[in-house]
Design a protein around this motif. Sequence first.
Motif, PDB file in Angstrom:
ATOM      1  N   UNK A  51      -1.128  -6.549   0.607  1.00 48.13           N
ATOM      2  CA  UNK A  51      -1.767  -5.746  -0.437  1.00 48.13           C
ATOM      3  C   UNK A  51      -1.071  -4.397  -0.566  1.00 48.13           C
ATOM      4  N   UNK A  52      -0.762  -3.772   0.567  1.00 49.86           N
ATOM      5  CA  UNK A  52      -0.059  -2.484   0.536  1.00 49.86           C
ATOM      6  C   UNK A  52       1.310  -2.633  -0.124  1.00 49.86           C
ATOM      7  N   UNK A  53       1.999  -3.727   0.176  1.00 53.89           N
ATOM      8  CA  UNK A  53       3.324  -3.958  -0.412  1.00 53.89           C
ATOM      9  C   UNK A  53       3.235  -4.073  -1.930  1.00 53.89           C
ATOM     10  N   UNK A  54       2.296  -4.867  -2.431  1.00 49.74           N
ATOM     11  CA  UNK A  54       2.178  -5.063  -3.869  1.00 49.74           C
ATOM     12  C   UNK A  54       1.807  -3.767  -4.586  1.00 49.74           C
ATOM     13  N   UNK A  55       0.919  -2.987  -4.005  1.00 46.65           N
ATOM     14  CA  UNK A  55       0.478  -1.746  -4.645  1.00 46.65           C
ATOM     15  C   UNK A  55       1.603  -0.715  -4.700  1.00 46.65           C
TER      16      UNK A  55
END
Length: 274
Positions: free
Chosen positions: A169-173
Motif C-alpha cells: 500500500x505504501x509503495x502504490x501511494x
Amino acid sequence: MPLSPPPPADGLRRMSPLQRDRRHCLALPMALLLMPDRSEAQQLVFRTTGQEANTLKFDPGNAEAPGFSVEAMRWIEQRQPNLRFVGQELLRPVKRIDLELESGALEVFFGLVRNDAREAKFHVLDVLYTQYGQFAMRSGDRVSVQSLDDVRALGDNSVIGVPKGSAFADFLRAQPGLVVDDGVASVSATLRKLMTGRVRLVFFGGAVLRKYIQDEGLEQQVRLLPTRYLQTEVCVMASRGIEPLKLQRLRDALEQLRSSGELRRLQEKYQVGG
C-alpha cells in the motif's frame, strides 16, 4: 597406643605445600573443561506471535502447509530441543506486532518485511525469503497490464485494491497517478472486492496472492499477472531488549536452518524466492 596416619604417597611426600597448591591449580582448568556448557543445556523460551491474514506465513488450521514461519520455528525446536517458541498460535495484525516487538512484549518474530524503520528499531537476524509485488485481475478482463503506466492508462476505471497497512500500500501511494483503495486489511477481503467489481486490480506479494487464489478456488476467475514490482525481504527480527544469550542462540539456530538446506526446502514448498 594411638595409630599413626598412613604416610603420604611418594610423589606428595616430596612436594612442598606450595608445590601441592600449584598442582591443584593446574588441575582446575581441566575440571572446568569437563563441566557442561550451561548456555547449551539451559532451555530458552522465546515470546513470539503469529500474523493474521497471511496464510503463507501462518495457517494453523492447515496440517500439510501450516505456514512458512510456523515450519521454520518447528524445525528449530526439533533440532534444538532447548529452544522453544511460545505464542505463535495467537494471530495479530502487523501494526500490533511492530508495537509489541518494540516494547519488548515480544522477543522475536518470523516474517517482517525489512525497511529502514524496522532496521532502526529491531535486530534483523536473517532473510527467510524474498517477495515481489504483483497485480491480479479478473480472468475475463483481457486488458494488457505490463507496467504502472499501463495501469495509469486505464483512467478512472483503474482502482487498485491493496490490503491496508502493508508495504505494498505504501509503495502504490508513492506512485503518481494511481488510484488506491486500501479500505480492508486482508488479502481475502481485497480479492472479494475484485470479484464484485469494486476494484479493477489487486496488488500484493505474488506468492501470497497465488496461495489465496488457490485456497479460495479462484483459479478460473482470477489471473496473476507476471510483471514483478517492489522486491522486499521477509526477515526474522528480534527486539532490541532480548537477552544477549538468547540472541546468539537464535542466530546460531537460523544459521543451521540455512546451512542444512531446510530454508531452501521451505522456499520451494511455499513458492517464494531465496
